[in-house]
Design an enzyme around this catalytic site. Structure first.
Site, PDB file in Angstrom:
ATOM      1  N   GLU A  59      -0.451 -13.274  -0.967  1.00  0.00           N
ATOM      2  CA  GLU A  59       0.079 -14.218  -1.953  1.00  0.00           C
ATOM      3  C   GLU A  59       0.926 -15.237  -1.173  1.00  0.00           C
ATOM      4  O   GLU A  59       1.819 -14.844  -0.424  1.00  0.00           O
ATOM      5  CB  GLU A  59       0.956 -13.399  -2.905  1.00  0.00           C
ATOM      6  N   SER A  65       8.852  -9.297  -1.651  1.00  0.00           N
ATOM      7  CA  SER A  65       8.075  -9.020  -2.859  1.00  0.00           C
ATOM      8  C   SER A  65       8.603  -9.790  -4.048  1.00  0.00           C
ATOM      9  O   SER A  65       7.929  -9.887  -5.072  1.00  0.00           O
ATOM     10  CB  SER A  65       8.173  -7.529  -3.193  1.00  0.00           C
TER      11      SER A  65
HETATM   12  P1  NAD Z   1      10.286  -0.188   5.147  1.00  0.00           P
HETATM   13  O1  NAD Z   1      11.484   0.463   4.591  1.00  0.00           O
HETATM   14  O2  NAD Z   1       9.053   0.628   5.426  1.00  0.00           O
HETATM   15  O3  NAD Z   1      10.639  -0.960   6.517  1.00  0.00           O
HETATM   16  C1  NAD Z   1      11.716  -1.810   6.698  1.00  0.00           C
HETATM   17  C2  NAD Z   1      11.936  -1.960   8.189  1.00  0.00           C
HETATM   18  O4  NAD Z   1      12.938  -2.966   8.426  1.00  0.00           O
HETATM   19  C3  NAD Z   1      12.452  -0.666   8.853  1.00  0.00           C
HETATM   20  O5  NAD Z   1      11.710  -0.430  10.039  1.00  0.00           O
HETATM   21  C4  NAD Z   1      13.915  -0.994   9.170  1.00  0.00           C
HETATM   22  O6  NAD Z   1      14.399  -0.291  10.314  1.00  0.00           O
HETATM   23  C5  NAD Z   1      13.818  -2.492   9.440  1.00  0.00           C
HETATM   24  N1  NAD Z   1      15.089  -3.192   9.354  1.00  0.00           N
HETATM   25  C6  NAD Z   1      16.160  -2.950   8.556  1.00  0.00           C
HETATM   26  N2  NAD Z   1      17.151  -3.816   8.824  1.00  0.00           N
HETATM   27  C7  NAD Z   1      16.701  -4.629   9.821  1.00  0.00           C
HETATM   28  C8  NAD Z   1      17.289  -5.677  10.569  1.00  0.00           C
HETATM   29  N3  NAD Z   1      18.508  -6.082  10.309  1.00  0.00           N
HETATM   30  N4  NAD Z   1      16.544  -6.261  11.542  1.00  0.00           N
HETATM   31  C9  NAD Z   1      15.286  -5.848  11.809  1.00  0.00           C
HETATM   32  N5  NAD Z   1      14.693  -4.851  11.134  1.00  0.00           N
HETATM   33  C10 NAD Z   1      15.389  -4.245  10.167  1.00  0.00           C
HETATM   34  O7  NAD Z   1       9.932  -1.387   4.133  1.00  0.00           O
HETATM   35  P2  NAD Z   1       8.506  -2.051   3.843  1.00  0.00           P
HETATM   36  O8  NAD Z   1       7.826  -1.295   2.771  1.00  0.00           O
HETATM   37  O9  NAD Z   1       7.812  -2.315   5.132  1.00  0.00           O
HETATM   38  O10 NAD Z   1       8.974  -3.440   3.169  1.00  0.00           O
HETATM   39  C11 NAD Z   1       9.408  -4.538   3.948  1.00  0.00           C
HETATM   40  C12 NAD Z   1       9.298  -5.811   3.121  1.00  0.00           C
HETATM   41  O11 NAD Z   1       7.949  -5.978   2.661  1.00  0.00           O
HETATM   42  C13 NAD Z   1      10.188  -5.833   1.859  1.00  0.00           C
HETATM   43  O12 NAD Z   1      10.651  -7.136   1.639  1.00  0.00           O
HETATM   44  C14 NAD Z   1       9.196  -5.425   0.765  1.00  0.00           C
HETATM   45  O13 NAD Z   1       9.572  -5.887  -0.506  1.00  0.00           O
HETATM   46  C15 NAD Z   1       7.937  -6.107   1.250  1.00  0.00           C
HETATM   47  N6  NAD Z   1       6.686  -5.546   0.750  1.00  0.00           N
HETATM   48  C16 NAD Z   1       6.540  -4.193   0.650  1.00  0.00           C
HETATM   49  C17 NAD Z   1       5.328  -3.674   0.163  1.00  0.00           C
HETATM   50  C18 NAD Z   1       5.132  -2.190   0.048  1.00  0.00           C
HETATM   51  O14 NAD Z   1       4.148  -1.770  -0.575  1.00  0.00           O
HETATM   52  N7  NAD Z   1       5.993  -1.367   0.600  1.00  0.00           N
HETATM   53  C19 NAD Z   1       4.274  -4.538  -0.185  1.00  0.00           C
HETATM   54  C20 NAD Z   1       4.456  -5.923  -0.026  1.00  0.00           C
HETATM   55  C21 NAD Z   1       5.673  -6.416   0.435  1.00  0.00           C
END
Ligand code: NAD
Length: 292
Positions: A155, A122
């Site tokens: 994006e 993000s």
């Molecule tokens: P989340 O907390 O729901 O999921 C993260 C996942 O990554 C979990 O399943 C965790 O177990 C896994 N993980 C942690 N360490 C890891 C590793 N070493 N190897 C493999 N997997 C690992 O988070 P999310 O909301 O899905 O966000 C993930 C990414 O997407 C972030 O960079 C976030 O900024 C971005 N993002 C989030 C949103 C949102 O609305 N939540 C929107 C756009 C982008």
């Protein structure tokens, strides 16, 4: 310029974003390998995608045979070495720069030399992730919105060394997913979170200062500004840990105190009240993610 066709996709991180990306990719006909920290987490992510698609079947929006075919295209794994046959890998691990840098170094070693590595970050610098990967010209930002299957926008963020061919292949993939793309420069927060995070943070300050209740602040923004969701309910959906991580990147990288994360946001994250995924944030949720 060659536009590569992506047929085998890797997704790293099976949280809400990784699940959404894997689902959309499998629905577009791609073979998907979803990798999380452990096999149990990856299996659980695939099972959750099956449940999400099952709800579409119940509502008559998808037939059961299509659901089964989509789920069959998604495999679970816990090892970067297994990603060695992928045409492209999209990383969706937590918003933590040190973790992502380590991950891009590892993916750079394990992925096929011509594979593209994309990050769903993000706010974190794509140029830094590119440098860590050892294949900087084949690294790009592909920032999906939440929930991925419903939100139209992706994006696209080009790092300084990203090649034209990497960009063209990524744009083609986004089109295949049925998404609309915008191009953002590799500046912290890109376009969408540069606009959104200050709004969400300001809503936290509003609550902190007693400007109104969470419900009043959200209703004010929904009905007064015609937003589909209020900022605090949206922060709960995104995850307060993710919102705080993005706010910290904006604050430290842009160096302007207008991005200073609200102390109340820090406190909620410290308490583990990180929003819908934890069952508690500014609001509380039942096991099905419904507000209680
Ligand atoms: P989340 O907390 O729901 O999921 C993260 C996942 O990554 C979990 O399943 C965790 O177990 C896994 N993980 C942690 N360490 C890891 C590793 N070493 N190897 C493999 N997997 C690992 O988070 P999310 O909301 O899905 O966000 C993930 C990414 O997407 C972030 O960079 C976030 O900024 C971005 N993002 C989030 C949103 C949102 O609305 N939540 C929107 C756009 C982008």
């Amino acid at each position: 310029m060659t536009v590569a066709t992506i047929e085998k996709l890797g997704v790293v991180g099976g949280g809400q974003m990784g699940q959404g990306i894997a689902q959309v990719a499998a629905q577009a006909g791609l073979d998907v390998l979803l990798v999380d920290m452990t096999r149990a987490l990856a299996d659980s992510a695939v099972a959750k995608i099956g449940k999400t698609l099952g709800r579409l079947v119940e509502k008559g929006k998808l037939d059961a045979a299509t659901r089964d075919a989509v789920v069959a295209r998604i495999h679970a794994g816990d090892d970067h070495a297994a990603l060695g046959d992928r045409d492209m890998i999209i990383e969706a691990a937590p918003e933590n720069e040190a973790l992502k840098l380590q991950m891009f170094a590892s993916l750079g070693q394990h992925a096929r030399p011509d594979a593209i590595l994309a990050s769903n970050t993000s706010s974190i610098s794509i140029t830094k992730l590119a440098a860590a990967s050892g294949r900087p010209e084949r690294v790009i930002g592909m920032h999906f919105m939440n929930p991925v299957p419903l939100m139209k926008l992706v994006e696209i963020v080009r790092g300084l060394p990203t090649s034209d061919a990497t960009l063209a292949t990524t744009l083609e993939l986004a089109k295949r997913f049925g998404k609309t793309t915008i191009a953002a420069r590799d500046i912290p927060g890109f376009i969408v979170n540069r606009m959104l995070i200050p709004l969400l943070n300001e809503a936290c300050y509003g609550l902190y200062e007693g400007l109104g209740t969470a419900a009043d602040i959200d209703t004010g923004v929904r009905l007064g500004l015609n937003h589909p969701m209020g900022p605090l309910e949206l922060a709960d959906l995104i995850g307060l840990d993710t919102c705080l991580a993005i706010a910290n990147v904006l604050h430290s990288e842009l160096g302007d105190d207008k991005y200073r994360p609200c102390p109340l946001l820090r406190q909620y994250v410290a308490a583990g009240w990180v929003g819908k995924k934890a069952g508690r944030g500014f609001y509380t949720y039942d096991g099905q993610g419904q507000r209680t």
